[in-house]
Structures are given as C-alpha cells and as structure tokens.
Design a protein around this motif. Sequence first.
Motif, short mmCIF file in Angstrom:
data_model
loop_
_atom_site.label_atom_id
_atom_site.label_comp_id
_atom_site.label_asym_id
_atom_site.label_seq_id
_atom_site.Cartn_x
_atom_site.Cartn_y
_atom_site.Cartn_z
N THR A 171 0.84 -1.10 -0.32
CA THR A 171 0.14 -0.14 0.47
C THR A 171 1.26 1.27 0.14
OG1 THR A 171 -1.81 -1.16 1.50
CG2 THR A 171 -1.78 1.51 0.95
N ARG A 172 2.10 1.62 0.50
CA ARG A 172 3.12 2.28 1.36
C ARG A 172 3.56 2.71 -0.71
NH1 ARG A 172 7.83 2.30 0.98
NH2 ARG A 172 8.97 3.85 1.33
N ARG A 173 3.77 1.46 -1.26
CA ARG A 173 4.00 1.92 -2.41
C ARG A 173 3.18 2.49 -3.57
NH1 ARG A 173 8.99 0.79 -4.17
NH2 ARG A 173 8.79 0.21 -5.84
N ALA A 174 2.23 2.08 -3.17
CA ALA A 174 0.61 2.12 -3.86
C ALA A 174 1.06 3.95 -3.91
CB ALA A 174 0.04 1.73 -4.19
N VAL A 175 0.92 4.18 -2.56
CA VAL A 175 0.67 5.17 -2.40
C VAL A 175 1.42 6.77 -2.93
CG1 VAL A 175 0.66 7.25 -0.74
CG2 VAL A 175 -0.79 5.09 -0.68
N LEU A 176 2.91 5.69 -2.69
CA LEU A 176 3.80 6.93 -3.66
C LEU A 176 4.11 7.01 -4.82
CD1 LEU A 176 7.10 5.65 -0.42
CD2 LEU A 176 5.51 7.77 -0.64
N ARG A 177 4.01 5.51 -5.68
CA ARG A 177 3.91 5.50 -6.83
C ARG A 177 2.78 6.78 -7.77
NH1 ARG A 177 2.54 0.61 -7.32
NH2 ARG A 177 4.77 -0.06 -7.02
N SER A 178 1.86 6.57 -7.17
CA SER A 178 1.07 6.85 -7.55
C SER A 178 1.07 8.49 -6.85
CB SER A 178 -0.30 7.03 -6.42
OG SER A 178 -1.73 8.02 -6.90
N LEU A 179 1.91 9.20 -5.79
CA LEU A 179 2.12 10.41 -5.81
C LEU A 179 3.11 11.46 -6.99
CD1 LEU A 179 1.89 10.86 -2.25
CD2 LEU A 179 0.68 12.15 -3.92
N ALA A 180 3.93 10.30 -7.57
CA ALA A 180 4.79 10.49 -8.21
C ALA A 180 4.84 10.59 -9.64
CB ALA A 180 5.93 8.82 -8.08
N LEU A 181 3.61 9.99 -9.93
CA LEU A 181 2.24 10.23 -10.95
C LEU A 181 1.65 11.53 -11.61
CD1 LEU A 181 1.23 7.13 -12.04
CD2 LEU A 181 2.98 8.16 -12.89
N ARG A 182 1.76 11.34 -10.02
CA ARG A 182 1.19 13.01 -10.72
C ARG A 182 1.91 14.31 -10.08
NH1 ARG A 182 -2.77 14.00 -4.97
NH2 ARG A 182 -4.06 12.97 -5.91
N TRP A 183 3.94 14.31 -9.53
CA TRP A 183 4.48 15.15 -9.26
C TRP A 183 5.12 14.74 -9.87
CZ3 TRP A 183 3.10 19.28 -7.00
CH2 TRP A 183 2.31 19.77 -5.98
N ILE B 7 9.88 18.14 -5.37
CA ILE B 7 9.06 16.70 -4.56
C ILE B 7 9.59 16.00 -5.58
CG2 ILE B 7 6.79 16.72 -4.11
CD1 ILE B 7 5.76 19.16 -5.13
N PHE B 8 10.02 15.49 -6.63
CA PHE B 8 9.21 13.95 -7.29
C PHE B 8 10.05 13.53 -6.82
CE2 PHE B 8 10.81 11.51 -10.69
CZ PHE B 8 9.86 11.33 -11.15
N GLN B 9 11.51 14.65 -6.96
CA GLN B 9 12.79 13.80 -6.12
C GLN B 9 13.29 13.30 -4.84
OE1 GLN B 9 15.41 16.53 -6.63
NE2 GLN B 9 16.46 16.11 -8.90
N GLN B 10 12.22 13.97 -4.37
CA GLN B 10 12.26 13.21 -2.68
C GLN B 10 11.12 11.76 -2.63
OE1 GLN B 10 12.88 14.41 0.53
NE2 GLN B 10 14.45 15.16 -0.97
N LEU B 11 10.02 11.52 -3.59
CA LEU B 11 8.90 10.34 -3.41
C LEU B 11 10.19 9.26 -4.21
CD1 LEU B 11 5.39 12.66 -4.89
CD2 LEU B 11 5.97 11.32 -2.64
N SER B 12 10.67 9.75 -5.28
CA SER B 12 11.54 9.23 -5.52
C SER B 12 12.65 8.23 -5.47
CB SER B 12 12.94 8.87 -6.88
OG SER B 12 11.82 9.73 -7.94
N THR B 13 12.74 9.18 -3.65
CA THR B 13 13.65 8.24 -3.14
C THR B 13 13.17 7.90 -1.83
OG1 THR B 13 14.84 10.17 -3.41
CG2 THR B 13 15.65 9.17 -0.88
N ALA B 14 12.00 8.17 -1.81
CA ALA B 14 11.63 7.16 -0.80
C ALA B 14 10.66 5.92 -1.56
CB ALA B 14 9.51 8.06 -0.44
#
Length: 67
Positions: free
Chosen positions: A17-29, A57-64
Amino acid sequence: VSTQSTWGQTDCLDDATRRAVLRSLALRWHPDKFMQRFGTRLEACDREAILSRVTAIFQQLSTALAA
C-alpha cells in the motif's frame, strides 16, 4: 492502515500500500506530467521556480520509493 494515506505519514501502511501511494504521488508530481497539465496556466516569470519545486517534490518521492 492509515486513513490519511495520500498526504499523511506512510509509516503505518503495509509495504504494498505504501508503494502504491508513493507511486501514485510520483505520477502526479512528475515534472513532465505536471507541465503537460499545468504548463499553460503558469505565468512565465514563475514557471522556473514552480518547476524547480515540482522537481524537488518528485525527487523526494522517488527517494522514498527506492527505500
């Protein structure tokens, strides 16, 4: 599972679920996607600063996601 999974902490989510949320946010940003959606609405004088922030923001999401 957290009820604030989109913008809240992801610590209490299971890994999938964590990865799905982060992936969704990464696509948005994603900077390219952001510019496709909002580029024409941005003032020319603000475009560089906004794109820089979106990229950060995108780089932070990619790192996460990589963690």
